[in-house]
Write a protein that holds these residues in place. Structure first.
Motif, PDB file in Angstrom:
ATOM      1  N   ARG B 102     -25.688 -36.285  15.331  1.00 30.21           N
ATOM      2  CA  ARG B 102     -24.576 -36.572  16.251  1.00 30.21           C
ATOM      3  C   ARG B 102     -23.220 -36.333  15.593  1.00 30.21           C
ATOM      4  O   ARG B 102     -22.275 -35.940  16.255  1.00 30.21           O
ATOM      5  CB  ARG B 102     -24.696 -38.001  16.762  1.00 30.21           C
ATOM      6  CG  ARG B 102     -25.870 -38.155  17.699  1.00 30.21           C
ATOM      7  CD  ARG B 102     -26.033 -39.572  18.188  1.00 30.21           C
ATOM      8  NE  ARG B 102     -27.256 -39.677  18.979  1.00 30.21           N
ATOM      9  CZ  ARG B 102     -27.328 -40.196  20.191  1.00 30.21           C
ATOM     10  NH1 ARG B 102     -26.275 -40.673  20.767  1.00 30.21           N
ATOM     11  NH2 ARG B 102     -28.477 -40.248  20.823  1.00 30.21           N
ATOM     12  N   LYS B 103     -23.162 -36.570  14.288  1.00 29.88           N
ATOM     13  CA  LYS B 103     -21.895 -36.380  13.577  1.00 29.88           C
ATOM     14  C   LYS B 103     -21.507 -34.903  13.618  1.00 29.88           C
ATOM     15  O   LYS B 103     -20.362 -34.560  13.903  1.00 29.88           O
ATOM     16  CB  LYS B 103     -22.067 -36.845  12.130  1.00 29.88           C
ATOM     17  CG  LYS B 103     -20.777 -36.981  11.365  1.00 29.88           C
ATOM     18  CD  LYS B 103     -21.059 -37.540   9.992  1.00 29.88           C
ATOM     19  CE  LYS B 103     -19.781 -37.570   9.168  1.00 29.88           C
ATOM     20  NZ  LYS B 103     -20.033 -38.078   7.831  1.00 29.88           N
ATOM     21  N   GLN B 104     -22.509 -34.052  13.337  1.00 32.54           N
ATOM     22  CA  GLN B 104     -22.285 -32.597  13.367  1.00 32.54           C
ATOM     23  C   GLN B 104     -21.812 -32.147  14.747  1.00 32.54           C
ATOM     24  O   GLN B 104     -20.855 -31.387  14.879  1.00 32.54           O
ATOM     25  CB  GLN B 104     -23.623 -31.905  13.097  1.00 32.54           C
ATOM     26  CG  GLN B 104     -23.695 -31.129  11.844  1.00 32.54           C
ATOM     27  CD  GLN B 104     -25.113 -30.591  11.651  1.00 32.54           C
ATOM     28  OE1 GLN B 104     -26.085 -31.023  12.278  1.00 32.54           O
ATOM     29  NE2 GLN B 104     -25.231 -29.636  10.759  1.00 32.54           N
ATOM     30  N   ILE B 105     -22.479 -32.651  15.775  1.00 34.04           N
ATOM     31  CA  ILE B 105     -22.140 -32.256  17.150  1.00 34.04           C
ATOM     32  C   ILE B 105     -20.726 -32.720  17.485  1.00 34.04           C
ATOM     33  O   ILE B 105     -19.922 -31.954  18.005  1.00 34.04           O
ATOM     34  CB  ILE B 105     -23.145 -32.848  18.173  1.00 34.04           C
ATOM     35  CG1 ILE B 105     -24.552 -32.319  17.908  1.00 34.04           C
ATOM     36  CG2 ILE B 105     -22.745 -32.505  19.603  1.00 34.04           C
ATOM     37  CD1 ILE B 105     -25.639 -33.033  18.687  1.00 34.04           C
ATOM     38  N   PHE B 106     -20.432 -33.978  17.150  1.00 37.65           N
ATOM     39  CA  PHE B 106     -19.120 -34.517  17.503  1.00 37.65           C
ATOM     40  C   PHE B 106     -18.006 -33.753  16.794  1.00 37.65           C
ATOM     41  O   PHE B 106     -16.980 -33.439  17.392  1.00 37.65           O
ATOM     42  CB  PHE B 106     -19.039 -36.018  17.162  1.00 37.65           C
ATOM     43  CG  PHE B 106     -17.757 -36.640  17.637  1.00 37.65           C
ATOM     44  CD1 PHE B 106     -17.609 -37.020  18.959  1.00 37.65           C
ATOM     45  CD2 PHE B 106     -16.681 -36.819  16.778  1.00 37.65           C
ATOM     46  CE1 PHE B 106     -16.421 -37.562  19.424  1.00 37.65           C
ATOM     47  CE2 PHE B 106     -15.490 -37.362  17.230  1.00 37.65           C
ATOM     48  CZ  PHE B 106     -15.355 -37.741  18.557  1.00 37.65           C
TER      49      PHE B 106
END
Lengths: 294, 312
Positions: B102-106
């Motif tokens: 999720r960090k990468q996506i955000f």
């Protein structure tokens, strides 16, 4: 490649939907997921793909937990009717989305499948019929190259010809590319012919994990007629009575042992005939008759 | 940032980017056509007349917000529409299920939302500055180059803050229409509260856009940087907690309805205490509808299938 689910639990709005679900699923295996409406089939699938955050438990691919190695999720794809972000796009654009995200996406195969269904790449997804949409969604999942494909009610509301097309697609993907399928369906006849194993969800839990081959060798459905009008106690003790019409009794035995066979023959039935076993029998016994210990 | 993720997000937001770019071009054209050149330049003539003097002071009230309204709303539109479209269309779910954390996506989403506004902002402010300077000789301007650059930088920050705040709104409220209603209700009530607590007059709306006259650059930039930073962190936290079962609810994280309701109730209480009876009726009705709906929605949702958008 093996997917392992260990003690998975999920609550939605303070209602326990799944509790302590544990099972494993190998690539190339077709697994049926059976349960009554609201049993948690869709929730289980969405937990596996990460759409829903799980409350407890672990999902791992080849012992690599998705928590620490989320890249493993690329091997899982779910055909979810609610995932509607690409409805406004042309089929070729939808394919571009998949090609970007799935490194093994087979563009050529996808184009062939679309051509086979006479679907123009410029056609928008939302303009397709329900059957065509279902076919395209499953074709996208298969050509993504993911090894584990989750199908939620894939045959729901589809006509016979579309259903047959989809079944052919599944079988070909399974035999040619060793892709595994987890199919949640109420259409037990279709599941019966497709699945290697069936998982039964009941009361938030996985109550049975049955290999259909084992089921067919170990279980038996018999039609029996006895001289006396009374139903022998053995039938209800060792089996599950499915129906009684006059003196004709249909009984299901989950574990049909030589001892049961001997005892039955000892009762000297007038008629003792094996009936073909189907997944529907198992479903009825599991759910309609409320016998939990199958 | 993974290239595939970047490409797919760009592909997804392309239609909105095209619309935003066209709107930016229209805003520039409107500035060109709707005002005679003298009026165009009057803004800069009046611009730097601070009561306090010094290179870091400038008069924001006189100039920029009037010019900035259009692009400010466009930045809000960009953040909100992309957010609600991706949230409701389950695009976020699609990305989350594809093996990216999720960090990468955000991070990728943040950057892919930020650079178009930054680029369009530079085009917008660059064009307006060009128009102003072409209609006036440089010596006629009552502004130094450094002041002009700082003013442009401030507005670029305001625009970034605008889309980030609307991204937060789109991640806080999962229902598109409700997000606008709730935002309007909150903004208006908060404005009224500030008005009544800070007599004779403090208009929150104007003070947000026209921060303060004769403002030193760094405190002003600090306010907007804090909004950008805080909004990003809050949006990231919400993104970390997205779970598909909440689509169809009013709030992305259902528990947050209590925080929202309590905040609104406190605001309503303050307004009710201070406001004349006649004008308070409307706000009371509006806010009670919001509060009751947000809290009863789950019950309606479970009790009647018509409200149930989820399948378990």
């Amino acid at each position: 490649m093996k997917l392992t689910v260990k003690e998975l639990s999920k609550q939605i709005q303070h209602h326990q939907i799944l509790q302590q679900i544990t099972f494993s699923w190998s690539a190339g295996e077709i697994v049926g997921l059976v349960g009554r409406n609201g049993a948690g089939k869709t929730t289980l699938m969405r937990c596996l793909t990460g759409q829903y955050r799980i409350d407890q438990g672990e999902i791992a691919l080849d012992q690599q937990s998705f928590t620490t190695a989320p890249a493993g999720r690329q091997e899982l794809i779910m055909v979810d009717p609610q995932q509607n972000f690409f409805k406004g796009y042309a089929l070729k654009t939808v394919a571009t989305f998949y090609a970007e995200l799935y490194p093994n996406f087979d563009q050529k195969r996808f184009s062939e499948l679309m051509a086979h269904q006479k679907l123009a790449p410029e056609k928008r997804f939302r303009d397709l019929s329900k059957g065509q949409q279902a076919y395209v969604a499953i074709a996208l999942a298969i050509t993504s190259g993911a090894k584990f494909i989750l199908l939620d009610e894939p045959f729901d509301g589809l006509d016979l010809l579309v259903r047959e097309d989809i079944i052919k697609l599944i079988i070909k993907a399974n035999t040619d590319h060793q892709q595994g399928f987890l199919i949640a369906s109420h259409n037990l006849t279709e599941l019966d012919g497709l699945s290697d194993r069936v998982l039964f969800l009941k009361h938030e839990q996985l109550v049975a994990d049955i290999s259909l081959e084992t089921f067919r060798t170990q279980s038996k459905k018999l039609q029996l007629v006895f001289r006396q009008n009374q139903v022998p106690k053995l039938l209800s003790d060792q089996g599950q009575i499915l129906s009684i019409h006059g003196r004709v009794i249909e009984v299901f035995f989950k574990a049909y042992t030589p001892e049961i066979d001997r005892n039955l023959k000892g009762l000297a039935p007038v008629l003792m005939e094996s009936l073909p076993l189907s997944l529907s029998d198992l479903f009825k016994v599991e759910y309609a008759y409320g016998k939990d210990d199958l | 940032m993974p290239t595939a993720l970047k490409k797919i997000i760009r592909l997804r937001q392309r239609p909105i980017l095209i619309v935003t770019a066209i709107m930016t071009a229209l805003l520039i054209l409107m500035r060109l056509t709707m005002m005679p050149s003298y009026h165009q330049s009057i803004i800069l003539k009046q611009l730097a007349q601070p009561k306090q003097t010094g290179p870091w002071y400038f008069n924001v009230y006189v100039n920029f917000p009037a010019q900035a309204y259009g692009f400010f709303f466009l930045s809000m539109f960009w953040g909100w529409l992309n957010g609600v479209r991706d949230n409701n269309g389950r695009f976020y779910s699609f990305l989350i299920t594809n093996g990216y954390n999720r960090k990468q996506i955000f991070r990728t989403l943040w950057w892919e939302r930020a650079w178009p506004i930054l680029t369009l902002g530079l085009i917008y402010w660059g064009s307006l500055t060009l128009i102003w300077t072409l209609t006036l000789s440089w010596s006629g301007l009552k502004v130094s180059l450094s002041q002009l650059l700082l003013i442009i930088l401030t507005n670029l920050l305001i625009n970034q803050a605008a889309w980030i705040m609307m991204t937060f709104v789109s991640l806080f409220f999962s229902n598109a229409i409700f997000s606008l209603l709730a935002l309007a209700a909150f903004w208006w009530t908060a404005g009224q509260v500030v008005y009544y607590l800070d007599h004779p007059h403090f208009d929150l709306w104007n003070n947000f856009l026209y921060p303060m006259t004769d403002m030193k650059f760094w405190p002003l930039a600090g306010i907007y940087l804090a909004i950008i930073f805080g909004g990003t962190l809050a949006s990231y936290w919400l993104f970390q907690h997205i779970s598909g079962e909440n689509i169809g609810e009013f709030f992305v994280i259902p528990q947050s309805r209590w925080a929202f309701s309590i905040l609104m109730m406190v605001l309503v209480a303050i307004v009710f205490y201070n406001m004349p009876g006649v004008s308070s009726i409307f706000i009371i009705i509006l806010l009670f509808v919001v509060i009751i709906m947000t809290n009863l929605w789950s019950t309606l949702h479970q009790r009647w299938p018509i409200f149930n958008f989820n399948r378990h």
